[in-house]
Scaffold this motif. Structure first.
Motif, PDB file in Angstrom:
ATOM      1  N   LYS A 105      80.930  54.773  65.511  1.00  0.00           N
ATOM      2  CA  LYS A 105      82.167  54.248  64.882  1.00  0.00           C
ATOM      3  C   LYS A 105      82.052  54.162  63.385  1.00  0.00           C
ATOM      4  CE  LYS A 105      79.300  51.040  66.009  1.00  0.00           C
ATOM      5  NZ  LYS A 105      78.513  50.803  67.222  1.00  0.00           N
ATOM      6  N   LEU A 158      84.623  42.476  69.585  1.00  0.00           N
ATOM      7  CA  LEU A 158      84.281  43.900  69.524  1.00  0.00           C
ATOM      8  C   LEU A 158      82.823  44.136  69.162  1.00  0.00           C
ATOM      9  CD1 LEU A 158      87.435  45.366  67.691  1.00  0.00           C
ATOM     10  CD2 LEU A 158      86.990  45.200  70.135  1.00  0.00           C
ATOM     11  N   ASN A 159      82.095  43.096  68.822  1.00  0.00           N
ATOM     12  CA  ASN A 159      80.684  43.293  68.499  1.00  0.00           C
ATOM     13  C   ASN A 159      79.818  42.545  69.509  1.00  0.00           C
ATOM     14  OD1 ASN A 159      78.085  42.232  66.735  1.00  0.00           O
ATOM     15  ND2 ASN A 159      78.602  44.356  66.398  1.00  0.00           N
ATOM     16  N   GLY A 160      79.135  43.320  70.352  1.00  0.00           N
ATOM     17  CA  GLY A 160      78.326  42.735  71.418  1.00  0.00           C
ATOM     18  C   GLY A 160      77.168  41.920  70.877  1.00  0.00           C
ATOM     19  N   THR A 161      76.561  42.406  69.784  1.00  0.00           N
ATOM     20  CA  THR A 161      75.413  41.705  69.204  1.00  0.00           C
ATOM     21  C   THR A 161      75.821  40.297  68.762  1.00  0.00           C
ATOM     22  OG1 THR A 161      74.498  43.793  68.477  1.00  0.00           O
ATOM     23  CG2 THR A 161      73.689  41.832  67.359  1.00  0.00           C
ATOM     24  N   TYR A 188      71.022  46.140  71.584  1.00  0.00           N
ATOM     25  CA  TYR A 188      72.442  45.958  71.287  1.00  0.00           C
ATOM     26  C   TYR A 188      72.755  46.215  69.817  1.00  0.00           C
ATOM     27  CZ  TYR A 188      72.223  43.208  75.635  1.00  0.00           C
ATOM     28  OH  TYR A 188      72.009  42.786  76.907  1.00  0.00           O
ATOM     29  N   ALA A 189      71.787  45.850  68.959  1.00  0.00           N
ATOM     30  CA  ALA A 189      72.067  45.837  67.519  1.00  0.00           C
ATOM     31  C   ALA A 189      72.014  47.239  66.931  1.00  0.00           C
ATOM     32  CB  ALA A 189      71.059  44.936  66.815  1.00  0.00           C
ATOM     33  N   GLU A 190      72.726  47.433  65.820  1.00  0.00           N
ATOM     34  CA  GLU A 190      72.641  48.681  65.063  1.00  0.00           C
ATOM     35  C   GLU A 190      71.252  48.780  64.433  1.00  0.00           C
ATOM     36  OE1 GLU A 190      75.247  50.984  64.940  1.00  0.00           O
ATOM     37  OE2 GLU A 190      75.911  49.590  66.460  1.00  0.00           O
ATOM     38  N   ASP A 196      76.078  44.336  62.162  1.00  0.00           N
ATOM     39  CA  ASP A 196      76.609  43.590  63.302  1.00  0.00           C
ATOM     40  C   ASP A 196      77.002  42.184  62.876  1.00  0.00           C
ATOM     41  OD1 ASP A 196      76.186  45.359  65.694  1.00  0.00           O
ATOM     42  OD2 ASP A 196      74.136  45.338  64.954  1.00  0.00           O
ATOM     43  N   ASP A 201      80.585  45.999  61.601  1.00  0.00           N
ATOM     44  CA  ASP A 201      80.754  46.798  62.820  1.00  0.00           C
ATOM     45  C   ASP A 201      82.109  46.488  63.489  1.00  0.00           C
ATOM     46  OD1 ASP A 201      79.380  48.436  65.143  1.00  0.00           O
ATOM     47  OD2 ASP A 201      80.128  46.606  66.086  1.00  0.00           O
ATOM     48  N   LYS A 205      85.394  49.032  64.023  1.00  0.00           N
ATOM     49  CA  LYS A 205      86.050  49.261  65.318  1.00  0.00           C
ATOM     50  C   LYS A 205      87.535  48.880  65.237  1.00  0.00           C
ATOM     51  CE  LYS A 205      81.774  48.558  67.885  1.00  0.00           C
ATOM     52  NZ  LYS A 205      80.859  47.554  68.425  1.00  0.00           N
ATOM     53  N   GLY A 300      80.003  45.589  76.081  1.00  0.00           N
ATOM     54  CA  GLY A 300      80.387  46.258  74.836  1.00  0.00           C
ATOM     55  C   GLY A 300      79.242  46.930  74.124  1.00  0.00           C
ATOM     56  N   ALA A 301      78.052  46.796  74.648  1.00  0.00           N
ATOM     57  CA  ALA A 301      76.881  47.410  74.015  1.00  0.00           C
ATOM     58  C   ALA A 301      75.819  47.564  75.084  1.00  0.00           C
ATOM     59  CB  ALA A 301      76.373  46.528  72.869  1.00  0.00           C
TER      60      ALA A 301
HETATM   61  N1  HSE Z   1      75.893  47.198  67.697  1.00  0.00           N
HETATM   62  C1  HSE Z   1      77.075  47.349  68.459  1.00  0.00           C
HETATM   63  C2  HSE Z   1      77.447  46.009  69.072  1.00  0.00           C
HETATM   64  C3  HSE Z   1      76.875  48.369  69.526  1.00  0.00           C
HETATM   65  O1  HSE Z   1      76.605  45.122  69.095  1.00  0.00           O
HETATM   66  O2  HSE Z   1      78.574  45.844  69.528  1.00  0.00           O
HETATM   67  C4  HSE Z   1      78.150  48.741  70.218  1.00  0.00           C
HETATM   68  O3  HSE Z   1      79.012  49.396  69.338  1.00  0.00           O
END
Ligand code: HSE
Ligand code: NAP
Length: 434
Positions: A105, A158-161, A188-190, A196, A201, A205, A300-301
């Motif tokens: 994204k 929208l951010n799972g982290t 999960y994290a970038e 995040d 992030d 999105k 979501g991740a």
């Molecule tokens: N780093 C992103 C999150 C992964 O935690 O949501 C999913 O896009």
């Protein structure tokens, strides 16, 4: 059975999951695609890195030319993160005649118009279901299933982290830094977790969703955003005491004044669906003028949920469905004028939670209420617990909940409070959703 040769470029967390689905469930994907999806190549940067999951001999490579120079590979899952070399590789893959599936994204939010216009010129497609909300099929839902509607609003986690971090802080009183490390460990994290936790992030999105749902041509940097990085366990505890959970909400709301867009940690009333979204789960509440409210909830991740979305896109692309949608919709077209303008953030109004540390002295509360009053911000409630040790003048946390006030006034009040000698450190200000 006919064969579509597929390559994965970037075999990390997500790429590994995509390979697993293609290799272990070939019968399932073939049934849906009406053809065999054959994993021909998987490209990484460093061949010496240990990887879980066995790949057939000859599939793994560290040279993207192996994909570019193989005309039989027609679909490529491009799963390298970040902007470069991901952008250049995607352009080269398009030029080489490949259709692309991506989860990146950041790349689409930054270079979407360029990449999408180039793909259209070349008669190729870019599918990106996995780029927003991992395993939840929100891109397809907004651009296809809800296309009879004018979308009126989108509110999402929208951010799972971030949601994972907030859940750990809330349920286990885990300190913020420990929760970040755990999210990284779980994949999960970038690569750079700052994206995040600072709201980047989620803003990227939201920019993609606003593009699809409202025809907004908004760059993610122009979306006002605050992350979860300023929160402490006490904020989750105060929120709970007040009947709320804190969630990082990405909001897009249409009105006659324009499109409200922001990413904000928000107190969400316990018992409402968004407040109950835990761990790395994402959720999106969409309101359409015909369908009314629709709620999506899912992981979501993480490896397999994200791979689920990528492989669905690979199937759609192999069948030709992606191209149909991609060529028809003017998605991310640089030449298409915006259909809606973004509203000024300062003019939005809402209720607020302020948390500050104040000296436990006579007259301090009067100073705080004076600042709020001068900024026309009305107080709804105040919490200050007795300090553990009495009367030594150390600072104590003070929480103020407000009635509805303009964003600009609430920000000015927070800035004025920070200047008071009785207030130490910065003032945390969060939005409230009842
Ligand atoms: N780093 C992103 C999150 C992964 O935690 O949501 C999913 O896009
Ligand atoms: P990752 O684990 O860091 O994997 C990235 C992969 O790209 C690695 O295999 C790396 O190779 C490879 N790579 C990097 N530079 C390369 C180059 N120049 N040439 C070839 N390969 C290269 O990342 P990830 O978590 O899978 O995420 C991938 C993308 O999906 C990102 O855009 C991310 O935002 C997005 N996404 C991730 C999730 C998630 O839950 N993780 C969810 C949704 C979307 P090496 O292994 O050799 O280093």
């Amino acid at each position: 059975m006919e064969k579509t040769k597929v390559a994965i470029v970037g075999m990390g967390t997500v790429g590994g999951g995509v390979a697993k689905l293609l290799l272990d469930h070939g019968d399932r994907t073939a049934r849906h695609a009406g053809r065999t999806l054959w994993l021909e190549r998987a490209v990484v940067r460093d061949l010496s890195k240990p990887r879980d999951g066995e790949l057939p001999a000859g599939v793994l490579s560290d040279d993207v030319e192996d994909v570019l120079n193989d005309p039989e590979i027609t679909v490529v899952a491009q799963l390298i993160g970040g902007l470069e070399p991901a952008r250049t590789i995607m352009l080269r893959l398009l030029e080489a005649g490949k259709d692309i599936v991506t989860a990146n994204k950041a790349l689409l939010a930054e270079h979407g118009p360029e990449l999408f216009d180039r793909a259209r010129q070349l008669g190729r497609s870019i599918a990106f279901e996995a780029s927003v909300a991992g395993g939840i099929p929100i891109i397809t839902n907004i651009s296809q299933c809800l296309s009879a509607n004018q979308i009126l609003s989108l509110e999402g986690i929208l951010n799972g982290t971030s949601n994972f971090i907030l859940s750990q802080m809330d349920q286990h009183a885990l300190p913020y830094d420990d929760a970040v490390r755990l999210a990284q460990k779980l994949g999960y994290a970038e690569a750079d977790p700052a994206m995040d936790v600072d709201g980047t992030d989620a803003a990227q999105k939201l920019a993609i969703l606003a593009h699809l749902a409202f025809g907004a041509r908004v760059h993610w940097r122009d979306i006002p955003r605050t992350g979860v990085d300023a929160l402490h366990v006490i904020d989750l505890q105060f929120a709970r005491e007040l009947g709320y959970r804190i969630k990082l909400l990405a909001v897009a709301r249409l009105s006659e004044a324009g499109l409200e867009l922001h990413v904000s940690p928000t107190l969400v009333r316990i018992g409402t669906p968004l407040a109950e979204v835990q761990d790395a789960f994402n959720a999106i509440r969409v309101v359409g003028d015909a369908v009314g409210p629709v709620f999506y909830h899912g992981q979501g991740a993480g490896q397999m949920p994200t791979a689920s979305a990528v492989v669905a896109d690979i199937i759609d692309t192999a069948v030709g469905r992606t191209r149909l949608t991609f060529q028809t919709l003017e998605l991310f077209s640089a030449s298409e004028p915006p259909r809606v303008e973004q509203r000024s953030f300062d003019q939005l109004s809402g209720r607020y939670y302020f948390r500050l540390h104040v000296k436990d002295h006579p007259g301090v509360l009067a100073e705080i209420t004076g600042v709020l009053g001068r900024n026309l911000v009305s107080i709804a409630s105040v919490i200050q617990h007795a300090p553990q040790s009495d009367g030594d003048g150390t600072s104590v946390p003070l929480v103020v909940m407000t009635h509805e006030a303009p964003e600009g006034a609430a920000r000015a009040a927070a800035e004025a409070m920070e200047k008071l000698s009785s207030v130490s450190g910065s003032v945390l200000r969060l939005r409230v959703k009842d």
